[in-house]
Structure formats: C-alpha cells, structure tokens
Design a protein around this motif. Sequence first.
Motif, PDB file in Angstrom:
ATOM      1  N   GLN A  37      47.938  50.158  84.508  1.00 29.67           N
ATOM      2  CA  GLN A  37      47.215  50.778  82.888  1.00 29.67           C
ATOM      3  C   GLN A  37      45.812  50.772  84.312  1.00 29.67           C
ATOM      4  O   GLN A  37      45.485  52.234  83.144  1.00 29.67           O
ATOM      5  CB  GLN A  37      46.895  49.545  81.494  1.00 29.67           C
ATOM      6  CG  GLN A  37      47.857  49.267  81.361  1.00 29.67           C
ATOM      7  CD  GLN A  37      47.309  48.917  79.654  1.00 29.67           C
ATOM      8  OE1 GLN A  37      46.238  48.276  79.648  1.00 29.67           O
ATOM      9  NE2 GLN A  37      48.619  48.288  78.582  1.00 29.67           N
ATOM     10  N   ILE A  38      45.345  50.112  85.050  1.00 27.49           N
ATOM     11  CA  ILE A  38      44.574  50.286  85.601  1.00 27.49           C
ATOM     12  C   ILE A  38      44.884  51.440  86.624  1.00 27.49           C
ATOM     13  O   ILE A  38      44.134  52.789  86.906  1.00 27.49           O
ATOM     14  CB  ILE A  38      44.000  49.284  86.579  1.00 27.49           C
ATOM     15  CG1 ILE A  38      43.660  48.486  85.633  1.00 27.49           C
ATOM     16  CG2 ILE A  38      42.845  49.483  87.724  1.00 27.49           C
ATOM     17  CD1 ILE A  38      43.546  46.970  86.019  1.00 27.49           C
ATOM     18  N   ASN A  39      45.822  51.667  86.950  1.00 28.43           N
ATOM     19  CA  ASN A  39      46.413  52.869  88.091  1.00 28.43           C
ATOM     20  C   ASN A  39      46.634  53.976  87.852  1.00 28.43           C
ATOM     21  O   ASN A  39      46.168  55.129  87.796  1.00 28.43           O
ATOM     22  CB  ASN A  39      47.766  52.692  88.519  1.00 28.43           C
ATOM     23  CG  ASN A  39      47.529  51.832  90.064  1.00 28.43           C
ATOM     24  OD1 ASN A  39      46.892  51.518  90.683  1.00 28.43           O
ATOM     25  ND2 ASN A  39      48.212  50.381  90.511  1.00 28.43           N
ATOM     26  N   VAL A  40      47.115  54.161  85.602  1.00 30.17           N
ATOM     27  CA  VAL A  40      47.144  55.236  85.291  1.00 30.17           C
ATOM     28  C   VAL A  40      45.553  55.540  85.019  1.00 30.17           C
ATOM     29  O   VAL A  40      44.990  57.065  84.825  1.00 30.17           O
ATOM     30  CB  VAL A  40      47.959  55.298  83.892  1.00 30.17           C
ATOM     31  CG1 VAL A  40      47.053  56.313  83.304  1.00 30.17           C
ATOM     32  CG2 VAL A  40      49.066  54.770  83.790  1.00 30.17           C
ATOM     33  N   GLN A  41      44.766  54.581  84.412  1.00 31.28           N
ATOM     34  CA  GLN A  41      43.293  54.993  84.729  1.00 31.28           C
ATOM     35  C   GLN A  41      42.832  55.764  85.154  1.00 31.28           C
ATOM     36  O   GLN A  41      42.177  57.563  85.664  1.00 31.28           O
ATOM     37  CB  GLN A  41      42.620  54.074  83.880  1.00 31.28           C
ATOM     38  CG  GLN A  41      40.826  54.172  83.604  1.00 31.28           C
ATOM     39  CD  GLN A  41      40.160  53.227  83.882  1.00 31.28           C
ATOM     40  OE1 GLN A  41      40.752  51.914  83.108  1.00 31.28           O
ATOM     41  NE2 GLN A  41      38.834  53.392  83.285  1.00 31.28           N
ATOM     42  N   LEU A  42      42.770  55.208  86.245  1.00 33.96           N
ATOM     43  CA  LEU A  42      42.323  56.412  87.931  1.00 33.96           C
ATOM     44  C   LEU A  42      43.142  56.903  88.262  1.00 33.96           C
ATOM     45  O   LEU A  42      42.550  58.268  88.819  1.00 33.96           O
ATOM     46  CB  LEU A  42      42.555  54.923  89.688  1.00 33.96           C
ATOM     47  CG  LEU A  42      41.981  53.625  89.266  1.00 33.96           C
ATOM     48  CD1 LEU A  42      42.107  52.724  90.132  1.00 33.96           C
ATOM     49  CD2 LEU A  42      40.139  53.268  89.355  1.00 33.96           C
ATOM     50  N   GLY A  43      44.451  57.495  88.371  1.00 34.65           N
ATOM     51  CA  GLY A  43      45.349  58.652  88.462  1.00 34.65           C
ATOM     52  C   GLY A  43      44.839  59.583  87.508  1.00 34.65           C
ATOM     53  O   GLY A  43      44.569  61.005  88.648  1.00 34.65           O
ATOM     54  N   LEU A  59      49.658  56.531  90.641  1.00 38.46           N
ATOM     55  CA  LEU A  59      50.201  57.256  89.053  1.00 38.46           C
ATOM     56  C   LEU A  59      51.555  56.599  89.894  1.00 38.46           C
ATOM     57  O   LEU A  59      52.435  56.124  89.241  1.00 38.46           O
ATOM     58  CB  LEU A  59      50.584  58.545  89.098  1.00 38.46           C
ATOM     59  CG  LEU A  59      49.249  59.060  87.831  1.00 38.46           C
ATOM     60  CD1 LEU A  59      49.198  60.270  87.141  1.00 38.46           C
ATOM     61  CD2 LEU A  59      49.032  58.078  86.580  1.00 38.46           C
ATOM     62  N   ALA A  60      52.069  57.570  90.682  1.00 42.13           N
ATOM     63  CA  ALA A  60      53.460  56.537  91.703  1.00 42.13           C
ATOM     64  C   ALA A  60      53.223  55.243  91.890  1.00 42.13           C
ATOM     65  O   ALA A  60      54.470  54.062  91.634  1.00 42.13           O
ATOM     66  CB  ALA A  60      53.785  57.482  92.669  1.00 42.13           C
ATOM     67  N   ARG A  61      52.633  54.659  92.293  1.00 45.30           N
ATOM     68  CA  ARG A  61      52.195  52.973  91.690  1.00 45.30           C
ATOM     69  C   ARG A  61      52.199  52.996  90.735  1.00 45.30           C
ATOM     70  O   ARG A  61      53.072  51.326  90.280  1.00 45.30           O
ATOM     71  CB  ARG A  61      50.693  52.498  92.698  1.00 45.30           C
ATOM     72  CG  ARG A  61      51.097  51.070  92.356  1.00 45.30           C
ATOM     73  CD  ARG A  61      51.964  50.170  93.886  1.00 45.30           C
ATOM     74  NE  ARG A  61      51.219  49.119  93.718  1.00 45.30           N
ATOM     75  CZ  ARG A  61      52.058  48.227  94.297  1.00 45.30           C
ATOM     76  NH1 ARG A  61      53.195  48.470  94.111  1.00 45.30           N
ATOM     77  NH2 ARG A  61      51.266  46.698  94.064  1.00 45.30           N
TER      78      ARG A  61
END
Length: 252
Positions: A37-43, A59-61
């Motif tokens: 979720q955090i990586n989606v937010q950042l992405g 988003l790949a992560r």
Amino acid sequence: MARPAWLAAPLLVAVLTGCSSSPARDEPPSDNARAAQINVQLGLGYLQRGQKQAAAEKLARALEQDPKSALVQHANALLQDVLGETEAADRHFRRAIELDPKDSEARNNYGAFLCRLKHTDEGVAMLEQALGNPLYATPEFAWSNIGQCRRQAGQLTEAETALRKAVQLNPRLASAWLQLAQTQFERGEAMQARESLKRYHDLAPQDPASLLLGARIEQALGQRQAQAHYELLLRGKFPDSDEARRLGEMPR
C-alpha cells in the motif's frame, strides 16, 4: 502525449484513507500488504508528477509484495496505460476487477481505457457497471466518460444526455462542461454551447481547446467581434499550439 481528458477515479485517495489490500480479507493486512500500500501511494504520487521511472519501480515492488491486491493491480494498470503498454494495462485492469468486482473506480478507469481504444460498446458497458454500484462515490466521473466515449463514436445525442447527468451530479466538474460545450456545438446548438463553455471558463483557466471552441461558437453565431477576441487570446497565449495553427483552417 496528447490525449482526451478522460476522468480517472481518485485511486490515491483510496490508499490514503486506508483501504484494505484485498476485499476478501477480514484479518489485518500483513506486513507485505501494508508495504505494498505504501509503495502504491508513492508510485501514484510519482506518476502524478510525471516521474515514470520512479513510479514504475515503486509499483513493481508493490506487485511483488502483494500481487493479489486489487489496488496494486489497478495502480499497475494505470502505470502501464501511461507508458503506452496497452496489453499489460488491459491485463492488470482485468485482474484488478477480478479481485474486487465491486471496485467502481477500477471499472471507471478500465471503461475509459477501452473507450480510448475505440471499443465503445465494451467501454460504455464497463462504465455503466461502475454506475451500478450504489456506493460509488464519484459517479459523475463515469457519466462524463460515457459522454466522451459516445461523442468520440459520433453518438452525440447520447453523449449530451450523459454529460448533462455528469454536471448535474457535480456542477463544478470543469472538464465535463467543456465536453458538453463541444458536443452541443457539434449538434448545432451554438447558444447552448456558448453557455456551457462559459461555465467551463468559470471553473478552469482558458486553454487552447476552449479558446478554439469559443472562436468557432461565436463564428457560428455570427458574432465576429467575439470570435476575433477568442482568436486573439489563442494566438497571444498559445501561439505554438495546434489549435492556434488550426485557426487558419476556419472558413471566413
């Protein structure tokens, strides 16, 4: 890359308000799910700022961390769409909807995606499915996209009906007013188009498309002074735009 202003659902808001990684889970999200979720937010933040490489990495992560998350699949669909990877975007959209059939935001964005590919019937059907959810928070987005999809297909009566529903639901949805003005002009309703364009300019800055449309509307109404005013604004503010060059194609 020039594209019509299809209305994407506010996916980032879903992350910020703490939606779950997958609707099928009742237990608290795992560490991987929270990290995804955090990586989606950042992405998505990077994507909104045009930083495609950074967005792709985040988003790949997220996809590695939680591939069964509808949110992660949806975000990756949006990324692949921006990158022009049509097949990958389609695959991620379908997977997101499979994981969460009630996700109207995903259906809205997938419907708009299909409409851009000129798959009108399939796109409108997907957008109507989004509207079938009584909990959908932003139905004006889907109505506006239906209107734009119908207009692109030359179905102007249906387009105007959908766009009127969009602005009734949200009178401050500027892009829908511009689409409505364009549709009305193409239907020969110049006076109505003028009023809709005014509503657009009350909500959003002048841009090349709106100024060219204004010039065309005033020409159709026989208002040469008003037409000249729009043309002057377009040439003065956006001299290198395609719309400024197209002024020379207007009949005199």
